[in-house]
Design a protein around this motif. Sequence first.
Motif, short mmCIF file in Angstrom:
data_model
loop_
_atom_site.label_atom_id
_atom_site.label_comp_id
_atom_site.label_asym_id
_atom_site.label_seq_id
_atom_site.Cartn_x
_atom_site.Cartn_y
_atom_site.Cartn_z
N SER A 120 40.66 40.74 36.49
CA SER A 120 39.78 40.70 37.65
C SER A 120 38.39 41.18 37.27
CB SER A 120 40.33 41.57 38.79
OG SER A 120 39.44 41.56 39.90
N LEU A 129 44.59 45.99 44.31
CA LEU A 129 44.66 44.56 44.66
C LEU A 129 44.99 44.45 46.15
CD1 LEU A 129 44.57 41.70 43.26
CD2 LEU A 129 47.08 41.82 43.22
N VAL A 135 44.64 34.64 43.94
CA VAL A 135 45.06 34.77 42.54
C VAL A 135 45.26 33.39 41.92
CG1 VAL A 135 46.81 35.70 40.97
CG2 VAL A 135 46.23 36.96 43.07
N LEU A 190 37.72 33.33 37.84
CA LEU A 190 37.43 34.71 38.23
C LEU A 190 36.10 34.83 38.98
CD1 LEU A 190 38.61 36.62 35.05
CD2 LEU A 190 39.60 36.78 37.33
N LYS A 193 37.73 33.91 42.57
CA LYS A 193 39.05 34.43 42.93
C LYS A 193 39.07 35.93 42.69
CE LYS A 193 40.71 30.25 43.56
NZ LYS A 193 40.99 29.74 44.93
N ASP A 194 39.93 36.62 43.41
CA ASP A 194 40.04 38.07 43.21
C ASP A 194 40.62 38.41 41.85
OD1 ASP A 194 39.10 38.97 45.80
OD2 ASP A 194 40.96 38.15 46.63
N ALA A 195 41.52 37.55 41.37
CA ALA A 195 42.17 37.80 40.08
C ALA A 195 42.70 36.49 39.52
CB ALA A 195 43.30 38.82 40.23
N LYS A 212 39.38 44.75 31.92
CA LYS A 212 39.49 43.88 33.09
C LYS A 212 40.95 43.52 33.40
CE LYS A 212 34.90 41.78 32.94
NZ LYS A 212 34.15 40.52 33.06
#
Length: 267
Positions: A120, A129, A135, A190, A193-195, A212
Amino acid sequence: MFRSHVLKAAATGVAAILALSACGAGTSAGSAETIKVGALAVPAGDMLKHVQRELAPKEGLTVEYKEFSDYNTPNPAVSDGDIDANLFQNSTFLETYNKASGKNLVSVGKVYLPPMALYSNDIASLEALPDGASVAIPNDPTNESRALKLLASKGLIEVTANPITLKDVKANPKNLAFTEIENASLPQALNDKDAAIVTLAFALPAGLSADKQLLVEGKDSAYYNVLAVKAEMKDDPRVQKLFKILTSQEMKDFINTKFKGLVIPAS
Protein backbone atom coordinates in the motif's frame (compact mmCIF):
# COMPACT_ATOMS: atom_id res chain seq x y z
CA MET A 1 57.17 -33.94 -62.07
CA PHE A 2 53.50 -34.00 -63.06
CA ARG A 3 52.94 -36.89 -60.64
CA SER A 4 54.64 -34.92 -57.87
CA HIS A 5 52.30 -31.99 -58.40
CA VAL A 6 49.29 -34.33 -58.32
CA LEU A 7 50.43 -35.91 -55.06
CA LYS A 8 51.02 -32.49 -53.50
CA ALA A 9 47.55 -31.30 -54.55
CA ALA A 10 45.96 -34.45 -53.19
CA ALA A 11 47.79 -34.08 -49.89
CA THR A 12 46.73 -30.43 -49.64
CA GLY A 13 43.11 -31.41 -50.32
CA VAL A 14 43.15 -34.11 -47.65
CA ALA A 15 44.69 -31.69 -45.15
CA ALA A 16 41.99 -29.11 -45.90
CA ILE A 17 39.23 -31.68 -45.43
CA LEU A 18 40.71 -32.82 -42.13
CA ALA A 19 41.02 -29.21 -40.96
CA LEU A 20 37.39 -28.50 -41.82
CA SER A 21 36.32 -31.69 -40.06
CA ALA A 22 38.26 -30.67 -36.99
CA CYS A 23 36.65 -27.21 -37.02
CA GLY A 24 33.22 -28.79 -37.34
CA ALA A 25 33.88 -31.12 -34.44
CA GLY A 26 35.09 -28.23 -32.30
CA THR A 27 31.96 -26.18 -33.01
CA SER A 28 29.73 -29.10 -32.12
CA ALA A 29 31.57 -29.71 -28.87
CA GLY A 30 31.35 -26.02 -27.98
CA SER A 31 27.60 -25.79 -28.61
CA ALA A 32 27.03 -28.78 -26.31
CA GLU A 33 28.12 -26.62 -23.36
CA THR A 34 25.77 -23.74 -24.17
CA ILE A 35 22.33 -23.44 -22.61
CA LYS A 36 19.60 -20.89 -23.43
CA VAL A 37 17.57 -19.75 -20.43
CA GLY A 38 14.60 -17.39 -20.25
CA ALA A 39 13.30 -15.33 -17.33
CA LEU A 40 11.68 -12.06 -16.37
CA ALA A 41 14.13 -9.22 -15.79
CA VAL A 42 13.80 -9.22 -12.00
CA PRO A 43 14.85 -11.07 -9.94
CA ALA A 44 15.71 -14.11 -12.06
CA GLY A 45 17.17 -12.02 -14.87
CA ASP A 46 19.62 -10.44 -12.45
CA MET A 47 20.49 -13.87 -11.12
CA LEU A 48 21.07 -15.34 -14.58
CA LYS A 49 23.23 -12.39 -15.65
CA HIS A 50 25.41 -13.00 -12.60
CA VAL A 51 25.61 -16.70 -13.47
CA GLN A 52 26.40 -15.80 -17.08
CA ARG A 53 29.25 -13.45 -16.17
CA GLU A 54 30.72 -14.82 -12.96
CA LEU A 55 29.78 -18.42 -12.19
CA ALA A 56 29.07 -20.38 -15.37
CA PRO A 57 32.45 -19.73 -17.09
CA LYS A 58 34.25 -21.34 -14.14
CA GLU A 59 32.16 -24.48 -14.73
CA GLY A 60 32.76 -24.56 -18.49
CA LEU A 61 29.18 -23.53 -19.25
CA THR A 62 27.96 -20.74 -21.50
CA VAL A 63 24.59 -19.28 -20.50
CA GLU A 64 22.55 -17.37 -23.09
CA TYR A 65 19.92 -15.33 -21.28
CA LYS A 66 16.66 -14.26 -22.93
CA GLU A 67 14.49 -11.69 -21.17
CA PHE A 68 10.69 -11.95 -21.08
CA SER A 69 8.24 -9.29 -19.90
CA ASP A 70 5.24 -11.43 -18.93
CA TYR A 71 4.24 -14.82 -17.51
CA ASN A 72 2.60 -16.11 -20.69
CA THR A 73 5.52 -16.57 -23.09
CA PRO A 74 8.44 -18.30 -21.29
CA ASN A 75 6.77 -21.73 -21.16
CA PRO A 76 5.79 -21.85 -24.86
CA ALA A 77 9.34 -20.75 -25.65
CA VAL A 78 10.65 -23.88 -23.89
CA SER A 79 7.98 -26.12 -25.41
CA ASP A 80 8.79 -24.81 -28.92
CA GLY A 81 12.54 -25.20 -28.42
CA ASP A 82 13.35 -21.49 -28.66
CA ILE A 83 15.09 -21.77 -25.27
CA ASP A 84 16.26 -24.77 -23.26
CA ALA A 85 14.98 -23.76 -19.82
CA ASN A 86 13.20 -21.01 -17.94
CA LEU A 87 13.31 -19.62 -14.42
CA PHE A 88 10.22 -17.60 -13.50
CA GLN A 89 7.47 -19.83 -12.11
CA ASN A 90 6.49 -22.07 -9.23
CA SER A 91 5.42 -25.71 -9.57
CA THR A 92 1.70 -24.86 -9.37
CA PHE A 93 1.97 -22.42 -12.28
CA LEU A 94 3.92 -25.06 -14.22
CA GLU A 95 1.26 -27.72 -13.60
CA THR A 96 -1.48 -25.32 -14.71
CA TYR A 97 0.39 -24.62 -17.93
CA ASN A 98 0.86 -28.33 -18.66
CA LYS A 99 -2.85 -29.06 -18.14
CA ALA A 100 -3.96 -26.17 -20.33
CA SER A 101 -1.46 -26.77 -23.14
CA GLY A 102 -1.05 -30.55 -23.12
CA LYS A 103 2.71 -30.10 -22.83
CA ASN A 104 5.06 -31.88 -20.43
CA LEU A 105 7.47 -29.41 -18.89
CA VAL A 106 9.06 -30.50 -15.61
CA SER A 107 10.77 -28.92 -12.64
CA VAL A 108 14.46 -29.59 -12.15
CA GLY A 109 14.16 -28.22 -8.62
CA LYS A 110 13.50 -25.16 -6.43
CA VAL A 111 15.82 -22.18 -6.81
CA TYR A 112 14.36 -19.17 -4.96
CA LEU A 113 11.22 -17.70 -3.41
CA PRO A 114 10.02 -14.31 -4.68
CA PRO A 115 7.59 -13.59 -1.82
CA MET A 116 4.17 -12.28 -2.77
CA ALA A 117 3.08 -9.34 -0.63
CA LEU A 118 0.20 -6.98 0.02
CA TYR A 119 1.46 -3.44 -0.65
CA SER A 120 0.00 0.00 0.00
CA ASN A 121 1.13 3.54 -0.72
CA ASP A 122 -1.10 5.08 1.94
CA ILE A 123 -1.77 2.54 4.69
CA ALA A 124 0.95 1.96 7.27
CA SER A 125 -0.02 -1.45 8.66
CA LEU A 126 -2.32 -4.40 8.14
CA GLU A 127 -4.28 -3.41 11.27
CA ALA A 128 -4.97 -0.01 9.69
CA LEU A 129 -6.54 -1.52 6.55
CA PRO A 130 -10.08 -0.07 6.72
CA ASP A 131 -13.38 -1.85 6.24
CA GLY A 132 -14.39 -1.69 2.60
CA ALA A 133 -10.80 -1.14 1.43
CA SER A 134 -10.19 -1.56 -2.30
CA VAL A 135 -7.69 -4.34 -3.00
CA ALA A 136 -6.25 -5.36 -6.38
CA ILE A 137 -5.22 -8.99 -6.85
CA PRO A 138 -3.65 -10.99 -9.73
CA ASN A 139 -6.09 -12.34 -12.32
CA ASP A 140 -4.28 -15.55 -13.34
CA PRO A 141 -5.45 -18.75 -11.57
CA THR A 142 -2.15 -19.60 -9.85
CA ASN A 143 -1.36 -16.16 -8.45
CA GLU A 144 -4.98 -15.35 -7.62
CA SER A 145 -5.16 -18.55 -5.57
CA ARG A 146 -1.89 -17.66 -3.90
CA ALA A 147 -3.15 -14.14 -3.10
CA LEU A 148 -6.37 -15.42 -1.57
CA LYS A 149 -4.44 -17.87 0.61
CA LEU A 150 -2.17 -15.06 1.76
CA LEU A 151 -5.11 -12.91 2.84
CA ALA A 152 -6.82 -15.88 4.49
CA SER A 153 -3.66 -16.65 6.49
CA LYS A 154 -4.29 -13.48 8.51
CA GLY A 155 -8.05 -13.88 8.75
CA LEU A 156 -8.88 -11.07 6.33
CA ILE A 157 -11.07 -13.50 4.40
CA GLU A 158 -12.16 -17.14 4.61
CA VAL A 159 -11.73 -19.38 1.59
CA THR A 160 -12.35 -22.94 0.43
CA ALA A 161 -9.59 -25.53 0.89
CA ASN A 162 -8.18 -24.84 -2.59
CA PRO A 163 -9.27 -21.37 -3.68
CA ILE A 164 -8.79 -20.38 -7.31
CA THR A 165 -10.97 -17.31 -7.87
CA LEU A 166 -13.06 -14.85 -5.87
CA LYS A 167 -15.95 -17.31 -6.09
CA ASP A 168 -14.06 -19.38 -3.51
CA VAL A 169 -14.22 -16.64 -0.87
CA LYS A 170 -16.58 -17.94 1.84
CA ALA A 171 -16.47 -14.93 4.16
CA ASN A 172 -15.23 -11.34 3.81
CA PRO A 173 -15.66 -9.74 7.28
CA LYS A 174 -13.94 -6.46 6.33
CA ASN A 175 -15.98 -6.18 3.10
CA LEU A 176 -12.83 -5.79 1.05
CA ALA A 177 -13.60 -4.67 -2.51
CA PHE A 178 -11.51 -6.84 -4.84
CA THR A 179 -10.46 -6.06 -8.40
CA GLU A 180 -8.74 -8.70 -10.53
CA ILE A 181 -5.89 -7.18 -12.58
CA GLU A 182 -3.16 -8.53 -14.87
CA ASN A 183 0.09 -9.05 -12.95
CA ALA A 184 2.20 -6.45 -14.73
CA SER A 185 -0.36 -3.71 -14.01
CA LEU A 186 -0.71 -4.37 -10.27
CA PRO A 187 1.97 -1.87 -9.11
CA GLN A 188 0.18 0.91 -11.00
CA ALA A 189 -3.10 -0.10 -9.35
CA LEU A 190 -1.72 1.30 -6.09
CA ASN A 191 -2.36 4.77 -7.48
CA ASP A 192 -6.12 4.33 -7.12
CA LYS A 193 -6.53 1.30 -4.82
CA ASP A 194 -5.95 1.12 -1.09
CA ALA A 195 -3.74 -1.93 -1.51
CA ALA A 196 -2.59 -4.48 -4.07
CA ILE A 197 -1.08 -7.94 -3.93
CA VAL A 198 1.99 -7.94 -6.18
CA THR A 199 4.48 -10.66 -7.06
CA LEU A 200 8.12 -9.72 -6.57
CA ALA A 201 8.96 -9.90 -10.29
CA PHE A 202 6.81 -6.80 -10.80
CA ALA A 203 7.18 -5.21 -7.36
CA LEU A 204 10.96 -4.71 -7.57
CA PRO A 205 11.05 -2.96 -10.98
CA ALA A 206 8.22 -0.69 -9.78
CA GLY A 207 10.26 0.35 -6.76
CA LEU A 208 7.94 -1.23 -4.19
CA SER A 209 10.04 -1.73 -1.07
CA ALA A 210 9.62 -3.68 2.15
CA ASP A 211 8.34 -0.63 4.02
CA LYS A 212 5.22 -0.68 1.84
CA GLN A 213 4.42 -4.32 2.64
CA LEU A 214 1.41 -4.87 4.90
CA LEU A 215 1.60 -8.66 4.60
CA VAL A 216 4.23 -10.94 3.04
CA GLU A 217 4.81 -14.66 2.52
CA GLY A 218 7.36 -16.42 4.71
CA LYS A 219 10.04 -19.04 4.05
CA ASP A 220 7.46 -21.80 4.50
CA SER A 221 5.71 -20.74 1.29
CA ALA A 222 4.88 -23.44 -1.24
CA TYR A 223 5.62 -21.09 -4.12
CA TYR A 224 9.38 -21.30 -4.66
CA ASN A 225 10.34 -20.70 -8.28
CA VAL A 226 11.83 -23.63 -10.17
CA LEU A 227 14.12 -24.24 -13.11
CA ALA A 228 11.84 -25.76 -15.78
CA VAL A 229 12.67 -27.77 -18.91
CA LYS A 230 11.18 -30.32 -21.26
CA ALA A 231 10.95 -33.75 -19.62
CA GLU A 232 13.60 -35.20 -21.92
CA MET A 233 16.01 -32.41 -20.97
CA LYS A 234 15.88 -32.87 -17.20
CA ASP A 235 19.01 -35.04 -16.99
CA ASP A 236 20.94 -33.15 -19.66
CA PRO A 237 24.42 -32.36 -18.23
CA ARG A 238 24.03 -28.67 -19.11
CA VAL A 239 20.75 -28.45 -17.20
CA GLN A 240 22.17 -30.24 -14.19
CA LYS A 241 25.26 -28.05 -14.21
CA LEU A 242 23.12 -24.90 -14.37
CA PHE A 243 20.91 -26.09 -11.50
CA LYS A 244 23.97 -26.84 -9.40
CA ILE A 245 25.24 -23.30 -10.00
CA LEU A 246 21.85 -21.72 -9.24
CA THR A 247 21.63 -23.49 -5.88
CA SER A 248 25.29 -23.07 -4.91
CA GLN A 249 26.45 -21.13 -1.86
CA GLU A 250 27.95 -18.51 -4.18
CA MET A 251 24.52 -17.95 -5.69
CA LYS A 252 22.84 -17.79 -2.30
CA ASP A 253 25.35 -15.16 -1.19
CA PHE A 254 24.62 -13.12 -4.32
CA ILE A 255 20.85 -13.33 -3.75
CA ASN A 256 21.13 -12.28 -0.12
CA THR A 257 23.45 -9.36 -0.94
CA LYS A 258 21.63 -8.17 -4.06
CA PHE A 259 18.06 -8.33 -2.79
CA LYS A 260 18.61 -7.72 0.94
CA GLY A 261 16.16 -10.37 2.12
CA LEU A 262 13.40 -9.62 -0.40
CA VAL A 263 14.30 -12.82 -2.32
CA ILE A 264 14.80 -16.06 -0.41
CA PRO A 265 17.18 -18.70 -1.84
CA ALA A 266 16.07 -22.32 -1.64
CA SER A 267 17.74 -24.19 1.21
